[in-house]
Write a protein that holds these residues in place. Structure first.
Motif, short mmCIF file in Angstrom:
data_model
loop_
_atom_site.label_atom_id
_atom_site.label_comp_id
_atom_site.label_asym_id
_atom_site.label_seq_id
_atom_site.Cartn_x
_atom_site.Cartn_y
_atom_site.Cartn_z
N LEU A 36 0.99 -1.10 -0.13
CA LEU A 36 0.13 -0.11 0.09
C LEU A 36 0.87 1.27 -0.12
CD1 LEU A 36 -2.82 -1.12 2.57
CD2 LEU A 36 -2.85 -1.06 -0.03
N HIS A 37 2.01 1.27 0.49
CA HIS A 37 2.98 2.14 0.78
C HIS A 37 3.48 2.68 -0.68
CE1 HIS A 37 7.06 3.96 1.17
NE2 HIS A 37 6.57 4.69 2.05
N HIS A 38 3.82 1.45 -1.39
CA HIS A 38 4.39 1.71 -2.66
C HIS A 38 3.62 2.29 -3.76
CE1 HIS A 38 6.15 0.18 -6.61
NE2 HIS A 38 7.41 0.50 -5.89
N ARG A 39 2.27 1.64 -3.57
CA ARG A 39 1.13 2.09 -4.32
C ARG A 39 0.80 3.53 -4.23
NH1 ARG A 39 -4.56 1.64 -3.41
NH2 ARG A 39 -5.61 1.61 -5.34
N LEU A 40 0.91 3.96 -3.02
CA LEU A 40 0.72 5.55 -2.84
C LEU A 40 1.72 6.41 -3.23
CD1 LEU A 40 -1.08 7.53 -1.27
CD2 LEU A 40 0.11 7.27 0.83
N CYS A 41 3.05 5.91 -3.02
CA CYS A 41 4.20 6.77 -3.17
C CYS A 41 4.69 6.58 -4.89
CB CYS A 41 5.43 6.41 -2.29
SG CYS A 41 4.88 6.84 -0.62
N SER A 42 4.61 5.33 -5.46
CA SER A 42 5.42 5.20 -6.70
C SER A 42 4.73 6.14 -7.76
CB SER A 42 5.54 3.78 -7.08
OG SER A 42 4.02 3.38 -7.13
N GLY A 43 3.49 6.48 -7.68
CA GLY A 43 2.86 7.09 -8.81
C GLY A 43 2.57 6.21 -10.10
N LEU A 44 2.55 4.78 -10.10
CA LEU A 44 2.54 4.02 -10.91
C LEU A 44 0.93 3.77 -11.02
CD1 LEU A 44 5.30 1.18 -10.40
CD2 LEU A 44 5.21 3.17 -11.90
N ASP A 45 0.54 3.44 -12.42
CA ASP A 45 -0.97 2.83 -12.84
C ASP A 45 -1.30 1.60 -11.98
OD1 ASP A 45 -0.25 1.02 -14.67
OD2 ASP A 45 0.36 2.49 -15.82
N ASP A 46 -2.39 1.39 -11.88
CA ASP A 46 -2.94 -0.11 -11.35
C ASP A 46 -2.26 -1.34 -11.95
OD1 ASP A 46 -4.42 1.15 -9.47
OD2 ASP A 46 -6.10 0.98 -10.50
N CYS A 47 -2.12 -1.56 -13.11
CA CYS A 47 -1.41 -2.52 -13.98
C CYS A 47 -0.04 -2.64 -13.64
CB CYS A 47 -1.90 -2.37 -15.56
SG CYS A 47 -1.34 -3.77 -16.44
N SER A 48 0.54 -1.54 -13.87
CA SER A 48 2.01 -1.51 -13.63
C SER A 48 2.27 -1.56 -12.17
CB SER A 48 2.72 0.05 -13.97
OG SER A 48 2.44 0.17 -15.46
N MET A 49 1.60 -1.26 -11.15
CA MET A 49 1.89 -1.42 -9.78
C MET A 49 1.90 -2.70 -9.53
SD MET A 49 2.47 -0.06 -6.79
CE MET A 49 2.99 -1.32 -5.97
N LEU A 50 0.93 -3.64 -9.97
CA LEU A 50 0.65 -5.12 -9.55
C LEU A 50 1.73 -5.68 -10.17
CD1 LEU A 50 -2.91 -5.72 -10.22
CD2 LEU A 50 -1.92 -5.53 -7.99
N LYS A 51 2.20 -5.58 -11.66
CA LYS A 51 3.52 -5.80 -11.94
C LYS A 51 4.66 -5.68 -11.08
CE LYS A 51 6.13 -6.14 -16.13
NZ LYS A 51 6.52 -5.76 -17.59
N ALA A 52 5.10 -4.55 -10.78
CA ALA A 52 6.15 -4.20 -9.84
C ALA A 52 5.94 -5.07 -8.50
CB ALA A 52 6.01 -2.66 -9.63
N ALA A 53 4.62 -5.05 -7.97
CA ALA A 53 4.70 -5.88 -6.79
C ALA A 53 4.92 -7.30 -6.87
CB ALA A 53 3.04 -5.55 -6.53
N CYS A 54 4.59 -7.83 -8.08
CA CYS A 54 5.13 -9.34 -7.95
C CYS A 54 6.61 -9.45 -8.24
CB CYS A 54 4.37 -9.71 -9.27
SG CYS A 54 2.66 -10.34 -8.98
N VAL A 55 7.20 -8.35 -8.97
CA VAL A 55 8.61 -8.38 -9.10
C VAL A 55 9.29 -8.41 -7.64
CG1 VAL A 55 10.71 -6.88 -9.83
CG2 VAL A 55 8.64 -7.54 -11.26
N PHE A 56 8.73 -7.56 -6.87
CA PHE A 56 9.09 -7.38 -5.31
C PHE A 56 8.50 -8.13 -4.50
CE2 PHE A 56 9.71 -3.02 -7.25
CZ PHE A 56 11.15 -2.87 -7.48
N GLY A 57 7.81 -9.16 -4.84
CA GLY A 57 7.26 -10.14 -4.05
C GLY A 57 6.19 -9.66 -2.95
N CYS A 58 5.53 -8.59 -3.19
CA CYS A 58 4.58 -7.97 -2.32
C CYS A 58 3.11 -7.82 -2.83
CB CYS A 58 5.03 -6.63 -1.69
SG CYS A 58 5.34 -5.24 -2.89
N ASN A 59 2.69 -8.75 -3.79
CA ASN A 59 1.45 -8.56 -4.57
C ASN A 59 0.36 -9.22 -3.53
OD1 ASN A 59 -0.98 -8.70 -5.86
ND2 ASN A 59 0.08 -8.96 -7.78
N PRO A 60 -0.55 -8.39 -2.69
CA PRO A 60 -1.31 -8.96 -1.83
C PRO A 60 -2.38 -10.06 -2.36
CG PRO A 60 -1.97 -6.64 -2.48
CD PRO A 60 -0.87 -7.02 -2.77
#
Length: 704
Positions: free
Chosen positions: A448-472
């Motif tokens: 949630l912190h990364h989603r708030l601060c990164s400025g990425l759209d939802d699709c890119s955010m989920l992709k990045a979350a899987c890369v960093f291992g934090c996709n809920p």
């Protein structure tokens, strides 16, 4: 025993008989035939008998006979039993008065001084029995008169200030730890405050010696620890005492707040230096577990201290101390501290098995503690002003996550290759429910912190979350797959107080309402993994170091193109099931796929198709999504097609196309599981059998 007794002098035989009768009567709850003064005298002489020749100057000359070591052990054991029996109140009134008179007589004889002389004995049995007797007597005196024994206090303070490793220092640490533990278990709040006040400055002195804040001094201390096992033993005893002090700071933070209670936090940098240094492995492990329990605010859980009292931070210093611990941890990781941490072979009942090459089994207790300590430190860090905002903060946190995943990958720690980092959660914490829920909650906060601060759209955010291992979404689906979508296990989690599952579950359901599209995408990824890979061993093999055997169920072109594929093995949550789906009539994804040239389905196969139809129809009724379940992916051109949730419009770039049939099956399993959970919770709540009011939870479940 008879030949030995015949060789003993008359007074020794009389004392042995007196002590034996006193012990027998104590167990029966009766009074011995001897006077209380005679029993006290026999105990006193027996205790003095074990004193070495150099220490006998303080013992009366008439007691310098030659009693055996066995008589000394009997005397100290009897003293400990009498004190414990009086504390428990298990004796009848007459026996209580009698044995209280025995202890009063021993206090008049200054027995405590004689017991403390045994602290420096080289006989480990004698010295340990002396420490047990002293701690029991000190606890009894605190309970009856609310005073700390001055002789014992003076000896311990002197040993702490000198900080010289010796049997005397070890026994002082052990005795004060035992007294502290008894006080915490009994809820003696006033006496805890008195004990802390009596030893606060001396405890700070010994911690400054063993846990210096300066890194150079800490390294010198490590050299001493690594050269001498005595130092290692003393340090472990000190760490056990620190855990009790930390527990007291959480339980009684509003009433007691001394410097000694904050040592674990204020000296966390020194503890991390020990973990990454050259000290004994058992010292490193003990220090790491201390930090893990401190960051979780679960210190003393092994001794059932403060059960039910951890209701949140009350100490005005606790938040600052937790931030100090998190800062120390992240600073250490930034300086390649993880590369210096040694994880040895796992222990078993007979010791530690040392084997050659890559056959060693990683110590999962250490790995879990390391992972959870870093994740909780990151969770604390993003709550600080510096970590709460900014793109740089978001990518800084992700860098720390990459560090811990890289540490787990290196060498032969887990003996499995993972390319989808979200699987690390269940791979590492799958055998420990409470740790897994804490880690999942921390990763959700980080997401949630990364989603708030990164400025990425939802699709890119989920992709990045899987890369960093934090996709809920991945974490939740892997959890459900690990329990075979069994709603009764989720119910156990909701009712149990041993995990933070309720807090995690409610937070995730609230987020799920706003990101259903991302959830369906995650269903496709986990379905694909579960469809093509299967584990041939139990989850314990993951941390056991055995190579996981992975087999292809079929040769599907999707496997080579999947964005999140596993080249060697997958986590226990993704591949291990409590129920074999190949024999299940309710959810067989693999057996429902039919090639174009396949014969007509048998009766059992038709029943499986019917079961899937019912699940998909129920999913359609609950979600309002149009689902036509009467086709399979290989026969899309011959009739109505199943909607593909992971189409180009809904999936992230580089994500392989996933069968809508498989996606719907996973989605149906999730919704059916949640529906069953809602029904059983609602039924229990209606019958007033649910332990708390689940109205908010039911509303969230109904929205699925």
């Amino acid at each position: 025993m008879e030949p030995t007794a015949s060789k003993e002098p008359g007074p020794v035989r009389e004392r042995r008989a007196c002590l034996t009768e006193a012990y027998t009567c104590l167990r029966r709850g009766s009074c011995p035939s001897q006077r209380a003064h005679d029993v006290a005298s026999a105990i006193f002489v027996g205790v003095c008998g074990g004193v070495s020749s150099g220490d006998r100057e303080s013992c009366p000359p008439e007691n310098h006979s030659e009693p055996t070591v066995e008589l000394s052990c009997i005397s100290m054991s009897l003293l400990e039993k009498i004190s414990s029996a009086l504390m428990s109140g298990s004796l009848p009134p007459a026996a209580t008065l009698y044995h209280a008179e025995v202890l009063t007589g021993l206090q008049d004889m200054d027995l405590m001084l004689q017991l403390i002389l045994h602290f420096q004995s080289n006989d480990q049995i004698i010295s340990h029995l002396a420490a047990k007797s002293v701690s029991t007597c000190v606890f009894y005196q605190l309970h009856t008169s609310s005073t700390v024994c001055p002789v014992w206090q003076q000896k311990c303070v002197q040993a702490f200030y000198s900080s010289t490793p010796s049997p005397a220092l070890d026994n002082c640490l052990w005795s004060i730890t035992d007294v502290f533990k008894r006080l915490l278990q009994g809820g003696h709040q006033e006496n805890i405050a008195k004990l802390l006040a009596a030893f606060d400055s001396s405890l700070m002195a010994i911690c400054s010696k063993f846990l210096p804040e300066e890194r150079s001094e800490a390294l010198l201390c490590l050299d001493d620890v690594s050269r001498s096992r005595r130092w290692g033993t003393t340090l472990c005893l000190l760490l056990e005492l620190l855990e009790l002090l930390t527990a007291s700071s959480v339980i009684y933070a509003a009433d007691v707040c001394l410097q000694s209670q904050r040592i674990t936090y204020t000296h966390s940098s020194a503890l991390l230096t020990i973990i990454g240094g050259s000290s004994h492995y058992f010292v490193k492990k003990r220090a790491l577990l201390l930090l893990k329990r401190a960051v979780l605010q679960k210190s003393g859980e092994d001794w059932a201290l403060g059960e039910g009292l951890y209701i949140g931070p009350k100490d005005k210093h606790l938040l600052a101390d937790m931030s100090t611990l998190a800062k120390s941890m992240l600073t250490a990781v930034a300086t390649n501290w993880l590369q210096r941490v040694q994880v040895e072979s796992s222990s078993f009942f007979g010791g530690t098995r040392h084997v050659r090459g890559k056959e060693g089994k990683a110590d999962c207790v250490m790995l879990r503690a390391l992972g959870l300590l870093l994740l909780k430190s990151l969770e604390l860090y993003i709550q600080t002003p510096r970590g709460a905002a900014g793109v740089n903060s978001a990518f800084e946190v992700c860098g720390y996550l990459q560090s811990v995943w890289g540490f787990l990958r290196q060498g032969s720690l887990l003996r499995t290759e993972v390319t989808h980092c979200c699987c690390w959660l269940s791979l590492l914490f799958g055998e420990q429910d409470d740790d897994m829920m804490e880690a999942a909650k921390a990763l959700f906060s980080i997401f949630l912190h990364h989603r708030l601060c990164s400025g990425l759209d939802d699709c890119s955010m989920l992709k990045a979350a899987c890369v960093f291992g934090c996709n809920p979404h991945c974490h939740f689906l892997l959890l459900l797959q690990s329990i075979s979508f069994d709603h009764s296990i989720l119910l156990d989690f909701l009712i149990s107080t041993e995990t933070c599952f309720l807090e995690y579950f409610v937070r995730y359901l609230k987020y799920l309402r706003a990101d259903w599209q991302g959830f369906t995408a995650a269903c496709g990824k986990t379905s694909l993994l579960d469809r093509h890979l299967s584990l041939q061993q139990s989850p314990t093999a993951l941390c056991g170091g055995d190579v996981l055997k992975v087999t292809n169920r079929d040769q599907d072109p999707y496997r080579s193109n999947a964005c999140f594929q596993h080249t060697g093995a997958i986590s226990s949550a993704a591949g291990f099931h409590l129920v074999e789906y190949d024999s299940s009539d309710e959810s067989d994804t693999e057996e429902m796929e039919v090639s174009q040239g396949a014969p007509v389905a048998s009766v059992s196969e038709k029943s499986r198709f019917s079961a899937l139809d019912m699940k998909l129809q129920k999913l359609s009724d609950l979600t309002g999504i149009l689902i036509e379940p009467n086709t399979t992916p290989h026969r899309r051109a011959e009739g109505p097609q199943v909607p593909v949730f992971l189409s180009e419009q809904t999936s992230c770039p580089n994500m392989a196309p996933v069968s809508g049939h498989v996606t719907c099956d996973t989605l149906a399993s999730v919704v059916l599981c949640m529906s069953q959970l809602r029904e059983v919770v609602k039924r229990l709540h209606t019958k007033k059998l649910f332990p708390y009011n689940p109205s908010s939870l039911l509303r969230l479940l109904e929205q699925l």
